[in-house]
Design an enzyme around this catalytic site. Structure first.
Site, PDB file in Angstrom:
ATOM      1  CB  CYS A 429      -0.973  -0.005   1.157  1.00  0.00           C
ATOM      2  SG  CYS A 429      -0.186  -0.177   2.744  1.00  0.00           S
ATOM      3  CG  HIS A 473      -4.386   1.012   3.917  1.00  0.00           C
ATOM      4  ND1 HIS A 473      -3.802   0.166   3.014  1.00  0.00           N
ATOM      5  CD2 HIS A 473      -5.342   1.691   3.236  1.00  0.00           C
ATOM      6  CE1 HIS A 473      -4.358   0.324   1.831  1.00  0.00           C
ATOM      7  NE2 HIS A 473      -5.312   1.258   1.940  1.00  0.00           N
ATOM      8  CG  ASP A 489      -6.868   2.756  -0.727  1.00  0.00           C
ATOM      9  OD1 ASP A 489      -5.694   2.613  -1.124  1.00  0.00           O
ATOM     10  OD2 ASP A 489      -7.363   2.088   0.197  1.00  0.00           O
TER      11      ASP A 489
END
Lengths: 674, 324
Positions: A429, A473, A489
């Site tokens: 991520c 994250h 995202d």
């Protein structure tokens, strides 16, 4: 002078330890220092171990104490090494290590009962200090075991001291097992008083002296910078970051973006938070009344200052502030369990125009890095008309090209974004968030990296959500004209299951050897217990105490009243102990029959089950006669039982009692078939 | 620590001693046989207990400051346990019964020994009960319904009756944090005989003119063994000794001579009173050892001729109690 010296020597010779008591003292020390020991650097471990080993050998070999000079030198060297290792003795680990080290050194001269008691008492002190590092259930159980050992050691020492007047101490009627049992009983007896004190003892609202910094071993959780690999490290860590109990609606997994540190400054390799964003207060805050989610967060200590909340936090907890990029920053670093109430409005957005200073920070990039990406973006810029189209284009790029979401991405060197986008295309991520943010900035769109946690495990029974470190994250926020800061995202474009199912489940590979599904489940179940404990016991403080009193309808109690209450508790407990307990014991003991009578009653019960009834006034021999006439049992057995009973009654003999109880045990009367 | 010596001291120590004495007297006197009741038992923390309490206070301050609930809980638990041990120490002592104290006579210079019989009437076991005058001298565990004895000793310095001083029963069970104790005021005395003189003039034997030696040969009393000689009676053969040594032995018999001696105070001119008593004591012992019949003549009273343990005790008692 010499006579004085000799006398002192002679006196101390009386109070010498024997082998058994030495071993108990050493065991107490070793047990209590073990958690601390495990956290030490290896060379300090060895230095601490040496005196313990020497003392053990001395106990077995009946060695003499070391000369004073050697002991002092050894202690001095050990302290010097410790100070050099930790850079001083400030900070909790260093201070407790110092204590443990000195205590281990003390063993070198611990040959008398007095010294042994000092060691055992200070071991208990070490036990208490271990709670500064962890107050979790396993630690508590461990400390209970340590206290038991210490109690046994004190008991052994007391016996040693008392019986040294005899040349030969008596056969130890007091076995170790009974000593442990005694210690346990003592603890159980003390527990009600302890709990009463725990609840009633006046607490301090604020500490008298400051909490030393770096209380924990290391800062855990998200940090104030993000470089490739920093979140990946957290990904291996299943320990809880925080627990949330929602009042009302619980958001879906894919909506749970827990906001933490926000980064603006990029130096080509890592992201850092900017001074500006950290220190400017939020201008426009979400309205708490419009907040969709209301919840209570119970946060584990991190040594950092960020508090976590769902996007976008509408409340500012006490002792914290909200920065312009909606980070919640605590005034003090979080060194112990912290609870706060929070409300979040996921629909909130600040649509007002971005100030120039902030816009400039949000598009800034180091010069000369990542030429290939720059080329790609300028190609796209020619094709796209608006910022939002640019965002969509970038996401499509991630989605359609062969990008992989993996835990073990290859290392990147100078032009990290270039290499990632064009060469390796494998990342986590943080790689996606970083690359995406850089791409947006190249396109002139204000963008920033947000780190935090994503998702969480909703407990079925506990009615709460557990967020683990492994849920860490990173994502991006871009500023789009008209809609303000918008969360993007990029990981979701590559691996939508990360967002839907959570970080660990989305991986095909096992993170480490023992990474099994059932183990994770049992960890989750255990967390339920831990959370309740945290909520009711660990988080108990002055505030909770006063609210507890008001729940009982006692109003606010002053310290004076509390002290009186505590005295009453002590008095009542003592009275129970001195009068009630012996009385109860007497009553119970009176009910207990002597073993012979017990066997006899068992025999008679068996007879009456077989419907052999004899008047109460009949003698045992008469009873035998009646039984023999009605049972097809061999008369010998019944006669023998009666005979044994009479023997036991009138001439005690342990062997006969055993035989009686065995015969009664095997006695199975059956009526004669008539 | 005798009661008189302490009153002569001054200052703080004396004051504390006086207060202690007062407390002991008002709570006592406990003269056996006696069962220890709650008002007889004192409980105080030991030095170690005080230090431990201090450590707990430190831990408490730390726990309060860091608002560390588990450290606080540990402190409270330890504190409660400490408090409980004071009660355990008390319970360990209360209810004990001091039945009686006996003391055998000793010679001056030896330790006077007092045997104290204590019974535990209760159902509970009692641990590490120590007894002593100032410092503990003996220690026992007491099983339920058990009767045990502890022995105390003190050096004897003067002949005559020596009263057993006040002694204490003490226990620091279970952790040594508290001590519970009781003062017992015994009414037992130990008779101290004069110290027998190490060198003394020979016994003033006034037998039938013969030497003091008993006549060997036939007689009623066994004198010793000798090698078997032909002609020895078969009944006299010491079968057991012979079997042991693979040689024949026979018993040598003797007839005690009808010798007697008069141990007279006036015989010992030139000695002072205590030395005379010492010599007379030594004479009594010597005469007894040689199984002579003897009489004792003192200025005020006398003991007729006699023999054996009874005679010895009578004589020694008279010597012990001779007015100084």
């Amino acid at each position: 002078m010499t006579s004085l010296f000799r006398r002192r020597k002679k006196r101390s010779a009386i109070n010498l330890l024997d082998q058994q008591s030495s071993l108990w003292v050493i065991a107490t020390l070793v047990f209590s220092m073990l958690p601390q020991w495990a956290s030490m650097p290896v060379h300090l471990m060895l230095i601490t171990l040496l005196p313990v080993v020497w003392r053990l050998l001395a106990a077995f070999g009946h060695w003499k104490p070391m000369p004073m000079l050697v002991r002092v030198l050894a202690a001095a060297v050990a302290v010097a090494v410790l100070v050099l290792t930790y850079g001083g003795i400030m900070g909790r680990r260093a201070a407790v290590s110092m204590l443990v080290l000195m205590l281990a050194m003390k063993l070198l001269e611990t040959f008398t009962i007095r010294d042994a008691r000092v060691v055992v008492s200070l071991s208990l002190f070490v036990c208490a200090t271990q709670f500064l590092f962890s107050q979790e259930l396993p630690m508590i159980l461990y400390i209970v075991a340590c206290v038991l050992t210490a109690l046994t050691a004190l008991m052994v020492l007391q016996r040693r001291e008392a019986f040294q007047v005899l040349p030969e101490p008596p056969e130890s009627s007091h076995q170790i097992r009974s000593e442990l049992g005694f210690g346990l009983r003592l603890m159980l007896m003390a527990l009600p008083i302890g709990i009463a004190f725990f609840m009633l003892f006046p607490r301090w609202g604020s500490p008298l002296w400051g909490m030393p910094e770096n209380a924990l071993d290391a800062k855990t959780g998200l940090s104030d910078s993000m470089s490739p690999g920093s979140i990946q490290g957290l990904f291996m860590d299943d320990s809880p970051a925080f627990r949330v109990s929602f009042q009302g609606d619980v958001p879906r997994q894919s909506e749970m973006y827990w906001r933490g540190p926000v980064f603006w400054d990029f130096d080509g390799a890592s992201w850092k938070s900017s001074y500006l964003s950290r220190n400017l207060p939020a201008v426009k805050k979400p309205d708490p009344n419009k907040a969709l989610f209301r919840y209570e967060v119970q946060m584990e200590p991190t040594e950092q200052r960020w508090l976590f909340a769902l996007d976008y936090p509408a409340l500012t907890p006490k002792g914290a502030r909200m920065s312009i990029d909606y980070q919640l920053i605590s005034r003090r670093s979080i060194t112990q369990l912290r609870s706060y109430t929070m409300a979040s409005d996921p629909l909130f957005s600040d649509k007002s125009e971005l100030p120039q200073v902030i816009r400039r920070t949000a598009v800034e990039l180091p010069k000369g890095f990542n030429p290939r990406t720059r080329q790609l973006i300028s190609d796209w810029q020619a094709e796209t008309a608006s910022d939002s189209e640019m965002v969509a284009r970038a996401l499509r790029y991630f989605n359609q090209q062969q990008f992989h979401y993996t835990l073990n991405p290859p290392l990147l060197s100078d032009d990290t974004v270039d290499e990632f986008l064009f060469d390796t295309r494998e990342g986590f991520c943080e790689h996606y968030a970083s690359a995406f943010t850089v791409m947006m900035r190249m396109a002139g769109i204000p963008a920033r990296v947000v780190t935090g946690y994503m998702g969480g495990w909703n407990s079925e029974f506990g009615d709460y959500t557990l967020v683990r470190q492994s849920d860490a994250h990173a994502w991006s926020e871009v500023w789009i004209k008209g809609s303000g800061w918008t969360r993007i995202d990029p990981t979701a474009a590559v691996a939508p299951e990360r967002v839907e199912r959570g970080s660990v489940s989305s991986l095909a590979e096992r993170r480490y050897f023992f990474d099994f599904e059932w183990l994770r489940d049992s960890k989750n179940a255990f967390d339920l217990l831990q959370r309740g404990w945290n909520q009711w016991v660990i988080a108990f403080d002055a505030g909770r105490q006063s609210s507890m009193f008001s729940q009982f309808g006692w109003g606010l109690w002053g310290a004076g009243k509390l002290v009186v209450a505590l005295m009453v508790v002590l008095l009542l407990a003592s009275m129970c102990f001195v009068w009630l307990l012996p009385w109860l014991m007497k009553v119970f003991a009176a009910r207990q029959l002597d073993p012979v009578q017990r066997e006899w009653l068992r025999f008679r019960q068996k007879l009456s089950k077989a419907n052999i009834e004899a008047p109460d006034s009949s003698t045992p021999t008469e009873l035998a006669g009646i039984a023999n006439s009605q049972l097809k049992y061999s008369g010998n057995v019944i006669n023998r039982i009666v005979e044994l009973y009479l023997h036991c009654r009138y001439s005690a003999s342990a062997g006969e009692l055993n035989e009686l109880s065995e015969m009664v045990q095997q006695f199975q009367p059956r009526r004669l078939q008539t | 620590m005798s009661l008189t010596s302490s009153t002569q001291r001054f200052g703080l120590v004396a004051l504390i001693e006086r207060i202690k004495e007062r407390v002991r007297k008002t709570r006592g006197p406990l003269t056996p046989p006696v069962t220890l009741e709650y008002r007889h038992v004192f409980v105080m923390p030991t030095k170690f207990g005080v230090c431990f309490g201090f450590l707990l206070v430190l831990m408490l301050l730390g726990g309060l400051n860091f608002n560390n609930n588990m450290a606080l809980m540990l402190v409270f638990l330890l504190g409660a346990m400490t408090q409980m041990t004071s009660l355990l120490a008390y319970r360990n002592l209360v209810g004990l019964r001091i039945d009686n104290i006996i003391s055998d006579a000793v010679f001056c210079g030896e330790d006077a020994r007092f045997k104290i019989f204590i019974s535990n009437p209760g159902r509970q076991k009692r641990y590490t009960l120590s007894a002593g005058f100032k410092q503990a001298q003996d220690c026992r565990d007491f099983n339920p319904s058990a009767r045990e004895s502890v022995t105390l000793h003190m050096p004897s310095q003067k002949r005559g009756w020596v009263a057993m001083p006040v002694f204490r029963l003490e226990t620091r069970f279970p952790l040594g944090l508290f001590k519970a104790w009781s003062w017992i005021f015994p009414n037992t005395s130990c008779l101290v005989y004069p110290e027998p003189a190490k060198t003394f003039p020979p016994l003033p034997i006034s037998g039938q003119g013969e030497s003091g030696q008993a006549k060997k040969g036939d007689g009623d009393q066994v004198h010793g063994l000798r090698k078997y000689q032909q002609g020895d009676s078969r009944h006299r053969i010491a079968w057991r000794a012979s079997a042991r040594h693979d040689k024949m032995y026979s018993l040598e018999m003797e007839t005690p001579r009808d010798e007697s001696c008069e141990l007279n105070w006036d015989l010992l001119q030139g000695y002072d009173a205590e030395s005379r008593l010492s010599v007379l004591t030594a004479w009594v012992l010597e005469a007894d050892r040689r199984q002579l019949t003897y009489s004792l003549k003192m200025p005020l009273e006398s003991i007729a001729t006699g023999q054996g343990a009874g005679q010895r005790v009578r004589c020694l008692e008279m010597l012990a109690l001779y007015p100084a």
